[in-house]
Enzyme design. Sequence first.
Site, short mmCIF file in Angstrom:
data_model
loop_
_atom_site.label_atom_id
_atom_site.label_comp_id
_atom_site.label_asym_id
_atom_site.label_seq_id
_atom_site.Cartn_x
_atom_site.Cartn_y
_atom_site.Cartn_z
N LEU A 274 0.85 -1.18 0.00
CA LEU A 274 0.00 0.00 0.00
C LEU A 274 0.89 1.24 0.00
O LEU A 274 1.63 1.47 0.95
CB LEU A 274 -0.91 0.00 1.23
CG LEU A 274 -1.83 1.21 1.39
CD1 LEU A 274 -2.83 1.30 0.25
CD2 LEU A 274 -2.55 1.15 2.74
N GLU B 68 3.56 10.00 2.24
CA GLU B 68 4.49 10.78 1.43
C GLU B 68 5.43 11.58 2.33
O GLU B 68 5.15 11.74 3.53
CB GLU B 68 3.72 11.71 0.49
CG GLU B 68 2.88 10.96 -0.53
CD GLU B 68 2.23 11.86 -1.57
OE1 GLU B 68 2.48 13.09 -1.54
OE2 GLU B 68 1.48 11.34 -2.42
N GLU C 10 -7.78 -3.37 9.31
CA GLU C 10 -6.38 -2.98 9.34
C GLU C 10 -5.89 -2.81 10.78
O GLU C 10 -4.81 -3.28 11.15
CB GLU C 10 -6.17 -1.68 8.56
CG GLU C 10 -6.33 -1.85 7.05
CD GLU C 10 -6.14 -0.56 6.28
OE1 GLU C 10 -5.69 0.44 6.89
OE2 GLU C 10 -6.44 -0.53 5.08
N GLN D 39 10.98 -10.73 44.39
CA GLN D 39 9.64 -10.21 44.15
C GLN D 39 9.63 -9.08 43.13
O GLN D 39 8.67 -8.95 42.35
CB GLN D 39 9.01 -9.73 45.46
CG GLN D 39 7.53 -9.43 45.33
CD GLN D 39 6.91 -8.98 46.65
OE1 GLN D 39 7.28 -7.95 47.18
NE2 GLN D 39 5.98 -9.77 47.17
N GLU E 144 -1.37 8.96 18.37
CA GLU E 144 -1.93 10.30 18.57
C GLU E 144 -3.18 10.48 17.71
O GLU E 144 -4.19 11.03 18.18
CB GLU E 144 -0.88 11.37 18.24
CG GLU E 144 0.25 11.50 19.24
CD GLU E 144 1.28 10.37 19.15
OE1 GLU E 144 2.03 10.18 20.11
OE2 GLU E 144 1.31 9.67 18.11
#
Length: 385
Positions: free
Chosen positions: A130, A134, A248, A285, A373
């Site tokens: 795909l 750009e 997707e 631990q 984001e």
Amino acid sequence: MSAPLINTNGLSEEQRMMREGVLDLLARHLPWERIRKMDETREFPHEAYNALAEAGYIGLFYPEELGGMGGSFKDIAVLLETMGYYYTGIAQAITTTAIYAGMHVAKFGTPEMKKEIVPKIISGEVKLALAMSEPGTGSDVAGIKTSAVREGDEYVINGSKVWITCAHVADYLVAIVKTDTQARHNGISTILVPTNAKGVEVRPLSMLGRRTSHANEVFFDNVRVPASNLFGGEGQAWKNIMKALGLERLGLAAISAGHCFKITEYARDYAKERIQFGKPISEFQVIQHKLADMLIMAETARQSIYRVAELLDAGQPVVTEASIAKIVCTENNFKCADMGMQIMGGAGYSMEYDMQMFFRDSRVGPIGGGTNEIQRNIIAKQLDL
């Protein structure tokens, strides 16, 4: 070595068998010692890819009318989680063709295109990539500059793309282009471009991680393709991209969820063998709690992908849930790798151990496929903010 942490609870008998079959196939065609060498040489896992195709696993993504197996979204989630658990590079190699590029052809291609391309995707005969991002437009897809100008029975394509995963092995590019340079979202179209077309140049990029299925630059210099190669409707690419995002993001998330379990197992096994102060560090631990937190993150990630798959199988919208899964899985993946490296100390930071590769391979998750984001922006919008 202790037993695997990832279990098959909640899976059907067929899904359990698929998981076992995929792991067995990958162990034979992509042994772990070879992965380390391929990572260094940036070699695409052709043998494993072809073996998965021959065994019919790529057909799981596609409906029976296109020659596929018509797998459910849960089936797809299990397959990708399993491949991500074994090795993220082969998972990314498969999903790049089968989902990110190939699904656009399967959903929006012309009847002729579907008949010609999809069976070859399923058989492994052709690979796709795909071509969307750009140099000046990553998250801002509507701002792309690569143009496709109609001249008679052809489109002439000019421009460049960057961060295009697996373009170096692709036979076709599903290129997102501007057919109306004056418009934004309504000026975007999808066009199928053979990588051997005159004027197409692919330049490999040296990436930090996922080196066996790395990214590339792509340049289009007066590339001519038949007008019939444009598909999905002129100016309709944005709407089509939006329709494909659920699967997707499920794919991206599932790979990362599987990887969380692999990292946790690797760190646990190291901790049980590493002796400090006269006993294995797994008995301290502080180490136990780190490993417990890693398993919590792995299981939480896994549950988020099954939730998205369940909704998709029920025909429900997954805008919020898919973005949440993408964030949870990719960020948990990197946190697991970071914590695993801390558990291993200097060994984790050494190129002699696999943790450094897990760390590198996990870091792309919050960046690729729509940054986290952007995912948070989507969730905020769903909150009516």
